[in-house]
Design a protein around this motif. Structure first.
Motif: not given
Length: 295
Positions: A228, A230, A257, A259, A267, A275, A277-278, A281-282, A285
């Motif tokens: 993951q 950024a 991914y 973002y 995170h 963030d 939203e990110a 989602l992260a 996942r």
């Protein structure tokens, strides 16, 4: 400025904070450079306050949450720092053995955000162990500035051994079924990558914006990876193309991914780099990946 918002801050300030957080500049240089952006209604003190972590008010899973059992333990790291303190968290009233997750902190020790991540993992049905690699130096000192200074005093390969020892602790822990993964952030992302290199029976690794292994090291990875990154993190992302090439050449099972339009540390919900939203989602996942690979 009580009304200071993330949108009021230029990207250059976030980049400057990243340099400071990763020891490229010291606090005096950070404050001096920050003064260039103290214009209009902004002051250096308001910018400093805004960029600093707000731990207490942003904890998502309280230590006393009755849905989990969370406590500090110590374990032995014979090839690392000796006796290491960690936060062990698990669901309350365990009726069967559960998989485990090692949670690895950033470059400042086991701060309240990482402890919270460990408790979040426990809420999802895992046994988590979040070690403090600063234990040999007295442990996380209560603030990130001093934490970073302390962590610079330790050898990162010795700290890697501390987290490998945490894996071994979970492996033999009575409530753990032996299926263990790792998630790490920043410095912890590098540790997560390297645990995948070093531990043949690691079941899954999730590095968040972590430094990458060499091509030779990558060839030793057996665990599936969820990587993951950024989108605005040019410093860490610079190492991705070579890592991707090595992963493909060695047929490593990985998912990656990026973002978009978020900063390193997105995170971490205690700083303005967060963030939602990110991060949500992260994390979803991450938990889905662990449930698929560890259960």
């Amino acid at each position: 400025m009580d009304t200071l918002k993330k949108k009021d801050i230029s990207q250059e300030v976030f980049d400057l904070y990243d340099d400071y957080a990763h020891n490229k500049i010291d606090r005096r240089q950070f404050v001096e450079k920050l003064s260039l952006y103290a214009i209009g209604g902004l002051t250096v003190s308001s910018l400093l306050s805004f960029m600093s972590p707000k731990y207490v008010e942003n904890i998502l899973v309280k230590p006393e949450d009755e849905r989990i059992d969370s406590k500090y333990i110590t374990y032995n790291s014979p090839n690392g720092g000796g006796s290491i303190k960690g936060l062990l968290s698990q669901p309350s009233n365990i009726k069967t053995k559960l998989p485990g997750i090692v949670v690895v902190h950033e470059n400042r020790g086991l701060n309240p955000y990482i402890e919270d991540v460990g408790r979040r993992a426990a809420l999802e049905g895992f046994i988590s162990l979040a070690p403090d690699a600063l234990t040999p130096l007295g442990g996380y000192p209560g603030n990130d500035d001093d934490g970073r200074a302390l962590q610079k005093q330790r050898n990162r390969d010795e700290m890697l051994e501390d987290f490998i020892a945490a894996f071994n602790y979970l492996k033999s822990y009575e409530n753990c079924d032996g299926n263990i993964g790792v998630v790490g952030f920043c410095f912890g992302g590098w540790i997560a990558n390297m645990m995948a290199v070093k531990i043949l029976d690691l079941k899954a690794a999730v590095p968040f914006y972590g430094g990458q292994p060499t091509a030779e090291e990558t060839s030793q990875i057996k665990a599936p990876l969820l990587l993951q990154y950024a989108g605005l993190d040019t410093r860490v992302n610079a190492g991705w193309p070579a890592y991707e090439t090595a992963l493909k050449e060695n047929h490593i099972d990985y998912t990656v991914y990026f973002y978009p339009d978020v900063n390193h540390g997105f995170h971490n919900n205690t700083t303005p780099r967060f963030d939602k939203e990110a991060a949500d989602l992260a994390w979803s996942r991450t938990i889905g990946f662990f449930k698929g690979k560890l259960i």
